[in-house]
Scaffold this active site. Structure first.
Site, PDB file in Angstrom:
ATOM      1  N   VAL A 134       0.823  -1.213   0.000  1.00  0.00           N
ATOM      2  CA  VAL A 134       0.000   0.000   0.000  1.00  0.00           C
ATOM      3  C   VAL A 134       0.857   1.263   0.000  1.00  0.00           C
ATOM      4  CG1 VAL A 134      -1.730   1.301   1.287  1.00  0.00           C
ATOM      5  CG2 VAL A 134      -1.918  -1.182   1.133  1.00  0.00           C
ATOM      6  N   VAL A 135       1.938   1.269   0.786  1.00  0.00           N
ATOM      7  CA  VAL A 135       2.829   2.437   0.819  1.00  0.00           C
ATOM      8  C   VAL A 135       3.469   2.644  -0.549  1.00  0.00           C
ATOM      9  CG1 VAL A 135       4.906   3.445   1.843  1.00  0.00           C
ATOM     10  CG2 VAL A 135       3.264   2.227   3.291  1.00  0.00           C
ATOM     11  N   PRO A 185       8.260  -9.213  -5.582  1.00  0.00           N
ATOM     12  CA  PRO A 185       7.672 -10.485  -6.012  1.00  0.00           C
ATOM     13  C   PRO A 185       6.151 -10.353  -6.075  1.00  0.00           C
ATOM     14  CG  PRO A 185       8.453 -10.625  -3.740  1.00  0.00           C
ATOM     15  CD  PRO A 185       8.937  -9.330  -4.278  1.00  0.00           C
ATOM     16  N   LYS A 186       5.522 -11.180  -6.887  1.00  0.00           N
ATOM     17  CA  LYS A 186       4.077 -11.101  -7.088  1.00  0.00           C
ATOM     18  C   LYS A 186       3.301 -11.207  -5.783  1.00  0.00           C
ATOM     19  CE  LYS A 186       0.396 -13.023  -9.979  1.00  0.00           C
ATOM     20  NZ  LYS A 186       0.064 -14.018 -11.043  1.00  0.00           N
ATOM     21  N   ALA A 187       3.791 -12.030  -4.876  1.00  0.00           N
ATOM     22  CA  ALA A 187       3.101 -12.234  -3.598  1.00  0.00           C
ATOM     23  C   ALA A 187       3.049 -10.960  -2.756  1.00  0.00           C
ATOM     24  CB  ALA A 187       3.791 -13.346  -2.806  1.00  0.00           C
ATOM     25  N   GLY A 188       3.937 -10.008  -3.031  1.00  0.00           N
ATOM     26  CA  GLY A 188       3.986  -8.782  -2.232  1.00  0.00           C
ATOM     27  C   GLY A 188       3.214  -7.620  -2.827  1.00  0.00           C
ATOM     28  N   ASP A 228       9.395   5.353   6.377  1.00  0.00           N
ATOM     29  CA  ASP A 228       9.359   5.193   7.836  1.00  0.00           C
ATOM     30  C   ASP A 228      10.730   5.164   8.492  1.00  0.00           C
ATOM     31  OD1 ASP A 228       6.573   5.196   8.000  1.00  0.00           O
ATOM     32  OD2 ASP A 228       6.457   3.052   7.571  1.00  0.00           O
TER      33      ASP A 228
END
Length: 264
Positions: free
Chosen positions: A32-33, A53-56, A117
């Site tokens: 999201v960030v 990676p796609k999962a992220g 952050d």
């Protein structure tokens, strides 16, 4: 004795509008960030490279990849990603140690970097932004309070005239046409002074209503006169002392005719 010059306020950031058109911006992360960062740099017409990676990937980033708005590398970060043609790096990952490693690599290559952050490892910050056409306003707390920046931004945004964005677009067209008509450097002061007078005399709503016909009519007054919106939009007009005045003598003219009739 108080100085007549503005006092220095240390601890701030140099807030500039960096032109990123066509420049390569590497974004490490796909959550999201990262989605927010991607939108920021796409709005600046940059070439965005997403490493994740796609999962992220969150739904928004996955959609932008599908729409081919960004270049995607389906894997984790590699040192080779920091090629010589990369102009900026943004990290948006939940791995502080990797973010720090990327930050150090970027510093060694003199690439501007922002690690989400981790304020000490940021060459620049992303503020809370207002966008209304060409108008961009950024509110920054220099990493002190992002939520407060958002609240302040909303207060400022609510006070902006809705016509502002269109007024800026039309003013830009007027300015460019004026430059095309009188491009000579020796006329730059006249152009600048005339444009300042127009911006001070016309309201934002009036500037927003400029079209090609009105722009051409308005430019006909340069450099002798700065007419009001009413002067160039009222159909009836008369020539007085080589100037065109629109609708300025309608009332007085009617009164004059009345007196003439009585005299007869």
């Amino acid at each position: 004795m108080a100085s007549k010059y503005q006092s220095v306020q240390p601890g701030g950031s140099l807030i500039i509008a960096w032109r990123a058109q066509g420049k390569k911006v590497l974004i490490v992360g796909g959550g999201v960030v990262a989605a927010g960062r991607i939108l920021h740099v796409l709005n600046a017409d940059a070439h965005v490279i997403v490493v994740s990676p796609k999962a992220g990937l969150c739904k928004e980033v996955a959609w932008r990849i599908q729409e081919k708005q960004v270049e995607w590398r389906d894997r984790g970060f590699l040192v080779e990603d920091l090629s010589d043609d990369v102009n900026m790096v943004l990290t948006a990952i939940d791995d502080p140690s990797l973010s720090s490693e990327i930050y150090k690599l970027c510093k060694s290559k003199k690439i501007p970097v922002n690690a989400a952050d981790i304020p000490p490892e940021c060459d620049f910050y992303f503020g809370s932004e207002i966008r209304n056409g060409p108008l961009q306003i950024m509110v920054s707390t220099n990493g002190k309070g992002p939520k407060l920046a958002s609240l302040i931004r909303k207060k400022i945004e609510s006070s902006i005239n809705p016509a502002t964005g269109m007024a800026l677009e039309k003013t830009g067209l007027l300015r460019q046409k004026l430059r095309d008509i009188v491009p000579e450097p020796e006329n730059s002061r006249k152009r600048m002074r005339w444009m300042i007078e127009i911006c001070e005399l016309w309201s934002l709503e009036e500037l927003a209503m400029l079209d090609e016909n009105l722009i051409n009519r308005l430019l006909g007054y340069f450099p002798k006169k700065t007419p009001s919106y009413r002067e160039i939009t009222t159909p009836a007009y008369s020539k007085i002392d080589n100037y065109i005045w629109f609708g300025a003598i309608i009332i007085s003219g009617a009164v004059l005719l009345k007196h003439v009739s009585k005299a007869r």
